[in-house]
Design an enzyme around this catalytic site. Structure first.
Site, short mmCIF file in Angstrom:
data_model
loop_
_atom_site.label_atom_id
_atom_site.label_comp_id
_atom_site.label_asym_id
_atom_site.label_seq_id
_atom_site.Cartn_x
_atom_site.Cartn_y
_atom_site.Cartn_z
N ASP A 128 9.39 2.53 1.34
CA ASP A 128 8.26 3.33 1.82
C ASP A 128 8.18 3.11 3.33
O ASP A 128 7.68 2.08 3.80
CB ASP A 128 6.97 2.87 1.11
N LYS A 152 3.24 10.10 8.16
CA LYS A 152 2.64 9.74 9.45
C LYS A 152 3.45 10.30 10.63
O LYS A 152 3.33 11.47 10.95
CB LYS A 152 2.48 8.23 9.55
N PHE A 167 0.86 -1.19 0.00
CA PHE A 167 0.00 0.00 0.00
C PHE A 167 0.89 1.24 0.00
O PHE A 167 1.74 1.41 0.87
CB PHE A 167 -0.91 0.02 1.24
C1 LIG Z 1 3.11 2.44 3.86
C2 LIG Z 1 2.23 3.59 3.49
N1 LIG Z 1 2.53 4.32 2.41
C3 LIG Z 1 1.77 5.37 2.05
C4 LIG Z 1 0.67 5.73 2.76
C5 LIG Z 1 -0.16 6.90 2.33
O1 LIG Z 1 0.02 7.97 3.20
P1 LIG Z 1 -1.05 9.15 3.24
O2 LIG Z 1 -2.34 8.56 3.70
O3 LIG Z 1 -0.46 10.15 4.20
O4 LIG Z 1 -1.14 9.69 1.86
C6 LIG Z 1 0.31 4.98 3.90
C7 LIG Z 1 -0.91 5.33 4.67
O5 LIG Z 1 -1.49 4.51 5.35
C8 LIG Z 1 1.11 3.89 4.26
O6 LIG Z 1 0.82 3.14 5.33
#
Ligand SMILES: Cc1ncc(COP(=O)(O)O)c(C=O)c1O
Length: 398
Positions: free
Chosen positions: A219, A248, A134
């Site tokens: 990520d 986050k 994700f």
């Molecule tokens: C691993 C990861 N990447 C990207 C995102 C996306 O971040 P945002 O919701 O701040 O756009 C999330 C959000 O849950 C995530 O857990």
């Protein structure tokens, strides 16, 4: 009661939400508009690493708001310079671009890899990502994600993402071709239900990407900023990625994210990347306050120790109720429920004043504040124990 006047219908209905309206938070607790208190093991989706409304964030926000909110991204500002330097000093990366959300930081990472491919690899643009992964909700990050529910949505997807299987190096090797420029992954797949890549897989990926001249993109939007007991998860595997994204926890609750790259990978030219609010001093001042606290060795040690405590308590709970494994690292953990009862448990927990998350029907995910106390862990375990006992009794009766 705010509920009576709260215009639920004026918000787009983008997800199923209970009609609880939160009005205050402090540390590990939230209060709704009826005065009911909740113990929060979601913390804004692994966002509030220092808990709700910590003083250091409130102070940083108010001091910075009185001094300078934004001079425009066309000029330097002192807070973003300081935060970029601090991140570079504490990581293996050389340069930083600030963004407002994780998805935006990941879009930046994808663009950076494509730019690198156009400069150094004959226009190679494909990025190998992972089933279950994700990366966000923009078109490109949804396309990069391996979430099944995204598959039918918003076609046509952005091309150039091929999906391998986590912890299966051969599945990555099979996808490498002349168009490949990078491999991108979450070291622990959070939304998929907390599925960790093994350190060995991460080390093998690093070797493989070196061998083929590919960029390795981590990520760390969920795993970074102390969540797994080290400041960044890549440190566990003792490797250095070329690009990393943070989100986050870096803002401790305010919208701040970052794209970090090594000298080699940091190849944007003027005009390639930007954004009105990127690197605004208000958010960066908060990022600095958070990083100052979270990067203290004593804070990281305590978060790692608390993670082990929570893991042990969840294992005991699992044994008592005949549930499955506890997986994850630090304070990003999941409990395998063995049955699709996650949503029912979350609903009962809400009733009981406990906020839990079920990222998959058969799993609960735990992502408390990194400074959650032993007493708060005991309170959560007791609450969950009672719910599981009732669920077990109901099964026996049924
Ligand atoms: C691993 C990861 N990447 C990207 C995102 C996306 O971040 P945002 O919701 O701040 O756009 C999330 C959000 O849950 C995530 O857990």
């Amino acid at each position: 009661m705010l509920n009576a006047i709260n215009p639920f219908d004026a918000l787009m209905d983008i997800t199923a939400r209970p009609q609880t309206v939160f009005v205050r938070g402090e540390g590990s607790y939230l209060w709704d508009d009826t005065g009911k208190r909740y113990l929060d093991f979601i913390q804004g989706w692994a966002v509030n690493c220092l808990g709700h409304s910590p003083l250091c964030i409130a102070d940083a926000l108010s001091a910075q708001a009185k001094r300078l909110i934004t001079p425009s991204p066309a000029y330097y500002n002192d807070a973003s310079l300081k935060l970029a330097k601090a991140l570079v000093d504490k990581s293996c990366f050389d340069q930083v671009f600030f963004a407002n959300s994780g998805a935006e930081a990941n879009e930046g990472a994808i663009k950076l890899a494509r730019k690198y491919g156009s400069l150094h690899k004959g226009g190679a643009y494909e990025i190998i990502t992972f089933e279950g992964g994700f990366h966000g909700r923009t078109l490109a990050t949804m396309s990069a994600s391996g979430k099944k529910a995204f598959e039918p949505l918003f076609e046509p997807k952005v091309p150039g993402f091929r999906k391998a299987r986590l912890n299966d190096l051969d599945s990555v090797k099979a996808l490498i071709n002349a168009n490949t420029i990078a491999v991108m992954l979450e070291p622990i797949q959070g939304e998929a239900g907390v599925w960790p890549a093994t350190d060995q897989f991460l080390q093998e990926l690093r070797a493989l990407t070196h061998e083929h001249g590919l960029l390795l993109i981590f990520d760390e939007i969920q795993t970074g900023m102390g969540r797994t007991g080290k400041l960044f998860h890549y440190e566990h595997a003792d490797i250095e990625p070329d690009i990393m994204t943070l989100g986050k926890g870096i803002g401790g609750g305010v919208p701040l994210a970052a794209l970090l790259a090594t000298d080699k990978a940091s190849c944007f030219a003027h005009g390639d990347q930007g954004g009105t609010f990127n690197g605004n001093p208000l958010m960066c001042a908060v990022g600095l306050a958070v990083l100052d606290e979270v990067s203290k060795p004593s804070f990281l040690k305590s978060a790692a120790d608390t993670g082990l405590l929570l893991e042990g308590e969840l294992q005991k709970l699992s044994a008592r109720h005949g549930l499955g494994d506890v997986r994850g690292r630090g304070l990003l953990l999941a409990l395998d429920l063995k049955l699709p009862i996650g949503a029912a448990i979350v609903a009962q927990a809400l009733e009981a004043g406990l906020l839990l998350n079920s990222p998959q029907p058969d799993a609960l995910r735990f992502m408390p504040a990194l400074n959650v106390t032993r007493e708060e862990i005991a309170e959560m375990i007791d609450g969950l124990d009672a719910i599981l006992t009732r669920a077990g009794a109901a099964r026996l009766v049924a």
